[in-house]
Design a protein around this motif. Sequence first.
Motif, PDB file in Angstrom:
ATOM      1  N   LYS A  35      -8.945 -10.931   4.827  1.00 21.22           N
ATOM      2  CA  LYS A  35      -9.056 -10.487   4.053  1.00 21.22           C
ATOM      3  C   LYS A  35      -7.725  -9.332   4.065  1.00 21.22           C
ATOM      4  O   LYS A  35      -6.983  -9.148   3.470  1.00 21.22           O
ATOM      5  N   GLU A  36      -8.533  -8.294   4.988  1.00 20.57           N
ATOM      6  CA  GLU A  36      -7.901  -6.728   4.816  1.00 20.57           C
ATOM      7  C   GLU A  36      -6.836  -7.140   5.723  1.00 20.57           C
ATOM      8  O   GLU A  36      -5.722  -6.956   4.909  1.00 20.57           O
ATOM      9  N   LYS A  39      -4.088  -8.978   2.649  1.00 21.92           N
ATOM     10  CA  LYS A  39      -3.890  -7.722   1.857  1.00 21.92           C
ATOM     11  C   LYS A  39      -2.543  -7.542   2.557  1.00 21.92           C
ATOM     12  O   LYS A  39      -1.495  -6.880   1.537  1.00 21.92           O
ATOM     13  N   ALA A  40      -2.554  -6.902   3.620  1.00 18.76           N
ATOM     14  CA  ALA A  40      -1.329  -5.696   4.273  1.00 18.76           C
ATOM     15  C   ALA A  40      -0.406  -6.442   4.267  1.00 18.76           C
ATOM     16  O   ALA A  40       0.739  -6.051   4.040  1.00 18.76           O
ATOM     17  N   ILE A  42       0.514  -9.441   2.505  1.00 27.64           N
ATOM     18  CA  ILE A  42       1.295  -9.270   0.739  1.00 27.64           C
ATOM     19  C   ILE A  42       1.845  -8.130   0.759  1.00 27.64           C
ATOM     20  O   ILE A  42       2.488  -8.479  -0.254  1.00 27.64           O
ATOM     21  N   LYS A  43       0.975  -7.096   1.177  1.00 33.13           N
ATOM     22  CA  LYS A  43       1.559  -6.021  -0.451  1.00 33.13           C
ATOM     23  C   LYS A  43       2.576  -5.365   0.642  1.00 33.13           C
ATOM     24  O   LYS A  43       3.854  -4.681   0.025  1.00 33.13           O
ATOM     25  N   ASN A  46       5.424  -7.888  -0.685  1.00 36.04           N
ATOM     26  CA  ASN A  46       5.854  -7.168  -1.951  1.00 36.04           C
ATOM     27  C   ASN A  46       6.945  -6.927  -2.477  1.00 36.04           C
ATOM     28  O   ASN A  46       7.807  -5.789  -3.203  1.00 36.04           O
TER      29      ASN A  46
END
Length: 60
Positions: A35-36, A39-40, A42-43, A46
Amino acid sequence: MSKKGKAKNTVNKAKHSRLMKQKENKLRLEKQRTKERLKAIIKKANEAKAEENNDSTTDS
């Protein structure tokens, strides 16, 4: 008559429950790390997208 000596299966049950807890913890940690990591990623994507949008709007 009751059994003499130590109770049957207590060692195996304790070992099994310990191993199952280890397995559950391992799976939980792997899920959390995944998950982490996502998230990294995707960040970062973005941020790159936002940076690209800022560059294209300032050039025009």
